[in-house]
Motif scaffolding. Sequence first.
Motif, PDB file in Angstrom:
ATOM      1  N   MET A   1      12.240  67.521  39.931  1.00 10.41           N
ATOM      2  CA  MET A   1      11.749  66.848  38.742  1.00 10.41           C
ATOM      3  C   MET A   1      12.712  65.705  38.420  1.00 10.41           C
ATOM      4  N   SER A   2      12.180  64.641  37.872  1.00 14.22           N
ATOM      5  CA  SER A   2      13.028  63.521  37.465  1.00 14.22           C
ATOM      6  C   SER A   2      12.608  63.060  36.080  1.00 14.22           C
ATOM      7  N   VAL A   3      13.199  61.977  35.625  1.00 15.28           N
ATOM      8  CA  VAL A   3      12.891  61.443  34.301  1.00 15.28           C
ATOM      9  C   VAL A   3      11.382  61.334  34.117  1.00 15.28           C
ATOM     10  N   LEU A   4      10.913  61.741  32.971  1.00 14.12           N
ATOM     11  CA  LEU A   4       9.487  61.640  32.678  1.00 14.12           C
ATOM     12  C   LEU A   4       9.162  60.253  32.151  1.00 14.12           C
ATOM     13  N   GLU A   5       8.037  59.727  32.599  1.00 18.22           N
ATOM     14  CA  GLU A   5       7.597  58.413  32.152  1.00 18.22           C
ATOM     15  C   GLU A   5       6.164  58.511  31.656  1.00 18.22           C
ATOM     16  N   VAL A   6       5.777  57.536  30.854  1.00 16.51           N
ATOM     17  CA  VAL A   6       4.412  57.485  30.335  1.00 16.51           C
ATOM     18  C   VAL A   6       3.438  57.510  31.513  1.00 16.51           C
ATOM     19  N   GLY A   7       2.440  58.367  31.392  1.00 19.19           N
ATOM     20  CA  GLY A   7       1.437  58.518  32.433  1.00 19.19           C
ATOM     21  C   GLY A   7       1.681  59.694  33.355  1.00 19.19           C
ATOM     22  N   ASP A   8       2.912  60.199  33.392  1.00 19.98           N
ATOM     23  CA  ASP A   8       3.223  61.364  34.225  1.00 19.98           C
ATOM     24  C   ASP A   8       2.544  62.602  33.669  1.00 19.98           C
ATOM     25  N   SER A   9       2.253  63.537  34.555  1.00 18.27           N
ATOM     26  CA  SER A   9       1.823  64.865  34.116  1.00 18.27           C
ATOM     27  C   SER A   9       3.066  65.627  33.699  1.00 18.27           C
ATOM     28  N   PHE A  10       2.940  66.426  32.648  1.00 20.43           N
ATOM     29  CA  PHE A  10       4.064  67.252  32.240  1.00 20.43           C
ATOM     30  C   PHE A  10       4.309  68.269  33.350  1.00 20.43           C
ATOM     31  N   PRO A  11       5.570  68.497  33.704  1.00 16.06           N
ATOM     32  CA  PRO A  11       5.861  69.359  34.858  1.00 16.06           C
ATOM     33  C   PRO A  11       5.512  70.836  34.628  1.00 16.06           C
ATOM     34  N   ASP A  12       5.334  71.533  35.735  1.00 15.65           N
ATOM     35  CA  ASP A  12       5.113  72.975  35.709  1.00 15.65           C
ATOM     36  C   ASP A  12       6.433  73.698  35.514  1.00 15.65           C
ATOM     37  N   ASN A  13       6.346  74.962  35.154  1.00 13.35           N
ATOM     38  CA  ASN A  13       7.507  75.861  35.053  1.00 13.35           C
ATOM     39  C   ASN A  13       8.542  75.450  34.013  1.00 13.35           C
ATOM     40  N   VAL A  14       8.098  74.842  32.923  1.00 14.23           N
ATOM     41  CA  VAL A  14       9.015  74.494  31.832  1.00 14.23           C
ATOM     42  C   VAL A  14       8.796  75.507  30.713  1.00 14.23           C
ATOM     43  N   SER A  15       9.863  76.160  30.331  1.00 15.28           N
ATOM     44  CA  SER A  15       9.771  77.097  29.214  1.00 15.28           C
ATOM     45  C   SER A  15      11.035  77.009  28.366  1.00 15.28           C
ATOM     46  N   PHE A  16      10.871  77.394  27.139  1.00 15.70           N
ATOM     47  CA  PHE A  16      11.966  77.461  26.183  1.00 15.70           C
ATOM     48  C   PHE A  16      11.941  78.859  25.574  1.00 15.70           C
ATOM     49  N   THR A  17      12.962  79.191  24.812  1.00 20.32           N
ATOM     50  CA  THR A  17      13.001  80.468  24.125  1.00 20.32           C
ATOM     51  C   THR A  17      13.105  80.200  22.630  1.00 20.32           C
ATOM     52  N   TYR A  18      12.279  80.909  21.845  1.00 15.01           N
ATOM     53  CA  TYR A  18      12.332  80.708  20.399  1.00 15.01           C
ATOM     54  C   TYR A  18      11.976  82.002  19.680  1.00 15.01           C
ATOM     55  N   ILE A  19      12.236  82.005  18.388  1.00 16.70           N
ATOM     56  CA  ILE A  19      11.880  83.141  17.541  1.00 16.70           C
ATOM     57  C   ILE A  19      10.790  82.664  16.577  1.00 16.70           C
ATOM     58  N   PRO A  20       9.581  83.192  16.734  1.00 19.70           N
ATOM     59  CA  PRO A  20       8.485  82.755  15.863  1.00 19.70           C
ATOM     60  C   PRO A  20       8.777  83.049  14.388  1.00 19.70           C
ATOM     61  N   PHE A  21       8.320  82.147  13.536  1.00 15.60           N
ATOM     62  CA  PHE A  21       8.455  82.361  12.100  1.00 15.60           C
ATOM     63  C   PHE A  21       7.486  83.462  11.674  1.00 15.60           C
TER      64      PHE A  21
ATOM     65  N   ASP B   1      16.779  75.312  24.853  1.00 16.75           N
ATOM     66  CA  ASP B   1      16.661  74.850  26.237  1.00 16.75           C
ATOM     67  C   ASP B   1      17.781  75.564  26.987  1.00 16.75           C
ATOM     68  N   SER B   2      17.551  76.835  27.264  1.00 14.43           N
ATOM     69  CA  SER B   2      18.571  77.704  27.845  1.00 14.43           C
ATOM     70  C   SER B   2      19.183  77.100  29.103  1.00 14.43           C
ATOM     71  N   GLU B   3      20.498  77.071  29.088  1.00 13.29           N
ATOM     72  CA  GLU B   3      21.281  76.517  30.195  1.00 13.29           C
ATOM     73  C   GLU B   3      20.857  75.090  30.540  1.00 13.29           C
ATOM     74  N   LEU B   4      20.239  74.410  29.593  1.00 17.09           N
ATOM     75  CA  LEU B   4      19.784  73.029  29.748  1.00 17.09           C
ATOM     76  C   LEU B   4      18.798  72.855  30.892  1.00 17.09           C
ATOM     77  N   ALA B   5      18.064  73.890  31.220  1.00 15.21           N
ATOM     78  CA  ALA B   5      17.181  73.862  32.394  1.00 15.21           C
ATOM     79  C   ALA B   5      16.249  72.654  32.393  1.00 15.21           C
ATOM     80  N   PHE B   6      15.549  72.421  31.299  1.00 16.41           N
ATOM     81  CA  PHE B   6      14.611  71.295  31.247  1.00 16.41           C
ATOM     82  C   PHE B   6      15.350  69.969  31.184  1.00 16.41           C
ATOM     83  N   SER B   7      16.318  69.858  30.299  1.00 17.35           N
ATOM     84  CA  SER B   7      17.029  68.591  30.125  1.00 17.35           C
ATOM     85  C   SER B   7      17.741  68.166  31.413  1.00 17.35           C
TER      86      SER B   7
END
Length: 166
Positions: free
Chosen positions: A1-21, A114-120
């Motif tokens: 994966m590389s820098v995202l640009e306008v027009g790109d499809s959002f990549p697969d296998n991206v997840s974050f962890t959160y606590i729902p309100f 963004d655990s361990e900065l995986a996406f960033s």
Amino acid sequence: MSVLEVGDSFPDNVSFTYIPFTPESKDITSCGIPIKYNASEEVKNKKVVIVAVPGAFTPTCQASHLPGFIQNIDALKAKGVDQVIVIASNDPYVMSAWGKANYTKDDFIIFASDSELAFSKAIGWTQGDRTARYAIAVDHGKVVYAAKETERGVDVSGAEAVLAKL
């Protein structure tokens, strides 16, 4: 994966962890249970804005970056945004507390790790051992805006900049 640009499809296998309100865990000292937010699946059928900040409760993030998104909830919804995801390298407990400290009362704005900065790291937008300051808007799986701050401050990743591009 590389820098995202306008027009790109959002990549697969991206997840974050959160606590729902939940009303039961609205108190800032309530922990909640972290869950996975499958961003790749969620953005396929929604208009979502991902906002990355170097850290929860840090000066620019708290005073300049986050308030714009909170103050512009109605404007974001009017532009068809279904959800705002605020991410940082902090763990999901800190991110949850940050959301509660800013009086969020639902999951329109979620605060995720963004655990361990995986996406960033995958898109090359980090700042040392933290997420860089950036914003990405995704409309039904397609990137419609992606910008990373190159200087101190909040210019291209703030709510006003994002709203202007939606």
